[in-house]
Design a protein around this motif. Structure first.
Motif, short mmCIF file in Angstrom:
data_model
loop_
_atom_site.label_atom_id
_atom_site.label_comp_id
_atom_site.label_asym_id
_atom_site.label_seq_id
_atom_site.Cartn_x
_atom_site.Cartn_y
_atom_site.Cartn_z
N ASP A 86 -78.54 -10.95 10.12
CA ASP A 86 -77.50 -9.77 10.59
C ASP A 86 -76.26 -10.44 11.21
OD1 ASP A 86 -76.22 -7.70 11.56
OD2 ASP A 86 -77.72 -6.77 12.91
N PRO A 95 -72.38 0.64 8.95
CA PRO A 95 -73.31 -0.27 8.49
C PRO A 95 -74.48 -0.52 9.83
CG PRO A 95 -71.28 -1.11 8.18
CD PRO A 95 -70.99 0.09 9.05
N LEU A 152 -65.14 -3.80 8.30
CA LEU A 152 -66.17 -2.88 8.86
C LEU A 152 -65.68 -1.49 9.22
CD1 LEU A 152 -68.45 -5.31 11.05
CD2 LEU A 152 -68.83 -4.32 8.67
N LEU A 171 -63.42 -9.56 8.64
CA LEU A 171 -64.88 -8.88 8.71
C LEU A 171 -64.49 -7.50 9.54
CD1 LEU A 171 -67.80 -8.96 8.14
CD2 LEU A 171 -68.00 -10.22 10.23
N GLN A 172 -63.85 -7.56 10.73
CA GLN A 172 -63.51 -6.39 11.34
C GLN A 172 -63.01 -5.39 10.67
OE1 GLN A 172 -64.29 -5.96 15.00
NE2 GLN A 172 -64.32 -3.94 13.97
N VAL A 224 -76.02 -1.08 4.67
CA VAL A 224 -76.02 -2.65 4.64
C VAL A 224 -74.84 -2.98 4.17
CG1 VAL A 224 -77.04 -4.86 4.45
CG2 VAL A 224 -78.36 -2.56 4.53
N ALA A 225 -73.84 -3.67 5.12
CA ALA A 225 -72.61 -4.49 4.21
C ALA A 225 -73.16 -5.81 4.13
CB ALA A 225 -71.70 -4.59 5.68
N ARG A 260 -76.66 -2.93 9.52
CA ARG A 260 -76.92 -4.52 9.21
C ARG A 260 -75.29 -5.00 8.73
NH1 ARG A 260 -80.84 -6.91 6.81
NH2 ARG A 260 -81.36 -5.13 5.70
N VAL A 261 -75.09 -6.28 8.93
CA VAL A 261 -74.23 -7.09 8.20
C VAL A 261 -74.96 -8.44 7.58
CG1 VAL A 261 -71.93 -8.28 8.02
CG2 VAL A 261 -72.34 -6.21 9.52
N VAL A 280 -71.70 -9.50 2.83
CA VAL A 280 -70.49 -10.43 3.00
C VAL A 280 -70.56 -11.22 1.76
CG1 VAL A 280 -69.10 -12.29 4.28
CG2 VAL A 280 -70.27 -10.26 5.36
N ALA A 296 -73.66 -9.17 12.51
CA ALA A 296 -73.05 -8.50 13.42
C ALA A 296 -73.69 -8.86 14.92
CB ALA A 296 -73.36 -7.09 13.15
#
Length: 396
Positions: free
Chosen positions: A219, A112, A102, A98-99, A22-23, A114-115, A25, A221
């Motif tokens: 999420d 990941p 990831l 963000l890209q 899980v990422a 989920r984000v 932020v 993403a």
């Protein structure tokens, strides 16, 4: 996702193939906006992916005046279970940042599932007389901050590093920290929080706080960062939760016990069936050796018994079902008209098999004859112009 024990460089983070990645932020990278979407904007089911470009265009138009950067450079994400008949929260962050984050995770061997945001607004309906949201004191001793998230958004308030510094007055604290709100603090700033806020704080480690944040239903993403098969991702997440979550441990042990009982039961049944089969084989061998004492080595008891009975019948002058007389008698007693129109011109008998050649046989007559002879334990067939009769399942 396994417990977060410490912070380390991404290149040194071990890979756990059985864990969910899980990422998170950080709060400083996100801004939150609440909007009322036009009716029909949110498509469901198979049409959700097709409507994504139109939904993003709607969000860009609604939030353009509230954003500091160009909407094309930003990433948008809607709250879980968003509906267009009620206001929804929209998380906004820099898309390229963000890209890149990831991509760095994937290059390090972590994909990941989920984000999620470090902090997110409360999307549940605010009940009357509900207790205020817990207040968190996070950060380090040099830059502490007060954070809470409720149905009005995510709120961050900087705190002075020392009690005597300017920044937060007692009047401000009275509004920021209601009397019935729970105070939580990370170990690095727990003592400062208690001295500054004059309240006992419950100490929670950063690892536990991040672990709790990872369990969020959010999420981020979505749109161009969304996985191509979200249903498969949800299924994988559900399977991973069942396989690793502590609350599912009793169910896992029950499933393991059930499988073990089934395996033991099948093994016991197979052992019993094998024992019964061996008992039947022993009984057949005993019958053979008792009836025919001259047979000392048993290889195929039914075949050996059949041959011994045939030899005994032959020595006593009695005909067996494998003899020529028995085959001709069965053929003569048959009411079928197979041989009436064209009798055979040659006959060959060997090893319980009678071959009649020279006749004019049709498949219909041969089939009718075979149906009759089967009731007498014989079979007939048409082979190379010859009518073949033999005892059913007889050994050569």
């Amino acid at each position: 996702m396994g417990p977060v024990n410490s912070r380390m460089p991404l290149s040194l983070t071990p890979m756990d193939l059985g864990a969910e990645t899980v990422a998170l932020v950080p709060a400083r990278a996100l801004s939150w906006h609440r909007v009322q979407l036009p009716a029909g904007t949110l498509a469901r089911g198979l049409f959700a992916e097709r409507s994504a470009p139109r939904l993003r265009a709607v969000l860009e138009g609604m939030l353009e005046d509230q954003l500091l950067d160009e909407p094309a450079q930003l990433h948008f994400a809607l709250q879980p279970d968003a509906r267009d008949d009620a206001p929804v929260w929209v998380a906004v962050c820099h898309r390229q940042w963000l890209q890149d984050a990831l991509n760095a995770l994937q290059q390090a061997g972590h994909t990941p599932q989920r984000v999620v945001p470090e902090w997110a607004p409360d999307t549940a309906a605010q009940a009357e007389n509900a207790p205020p949201a817990p207040r968190w004191v996070t950060g380090d001793a040099d830059a502490p901050q007060l954070v809470w998230a409720d149905h009005q958004g995510v709120h961050t308030w900087p705190l002075p590093a020392h009690q005597g510094e300017a920044g937060v007055t007692q009047n401000n604290l009275h509004s920021l920290l209601p009397a019935d709100a729970e105070l939580l603090a990370e170990p690095a700033v727990a003592e400062l929080a208690e001295h500054l806020l004059h309240r006992t704080a419950r100490v929670v480690s950063p690892a536990q706080r991040l672990q709790d944040a990872a369990q969020s239903a959010w999420d981020l993403a979505q749109f161009d960062l969304a996985r191509r098969n979200p249903w498969l991702a949800r299924l994988g997440g559900a399977v991973n939760t069942v396989a690793r979550a502590p609350q599912w441990r009793p169910a896992r042990w029950a499933a393991i016990g059930l499988v073990a009982v089934q395996v033991l039961g099948l093994n016991a049944f197979a052992w019993r069936a094998q024992a019964q089969l061996e008992q039947q084989r022993v009984a057949i061998r005993n019958t053979l050796t008792t009836t025919f004492p001259d047979i000392t080595v048993v290889v195929d008891a039914p075949l050996q018994m059949e041959r011994a009975v045939g030899a005994l019948r032959q020595s006593s002058g009695n005909a067996s079902s494998r003899d020529l007389e028995a085959l001709l008698s069965a053929l003569g007693s048959s009411p079928a008209q197979t041989l009436a129109s064209a009798p055979p011109t040659a006959m060959d008998f060997a090893a319980g098999e009678l071959r009649l050649t020279g006749g004019n046989y049709s498949p219909e007559n041969v089939g009718a004859l075979d149906a009759i002879l089967q009731t007498q334990g014989l079979t007939s067939s048409y082979d190379g112009g010859a009518l073949v009769l033999k005892v059913r399942n007889s050994a050569p």
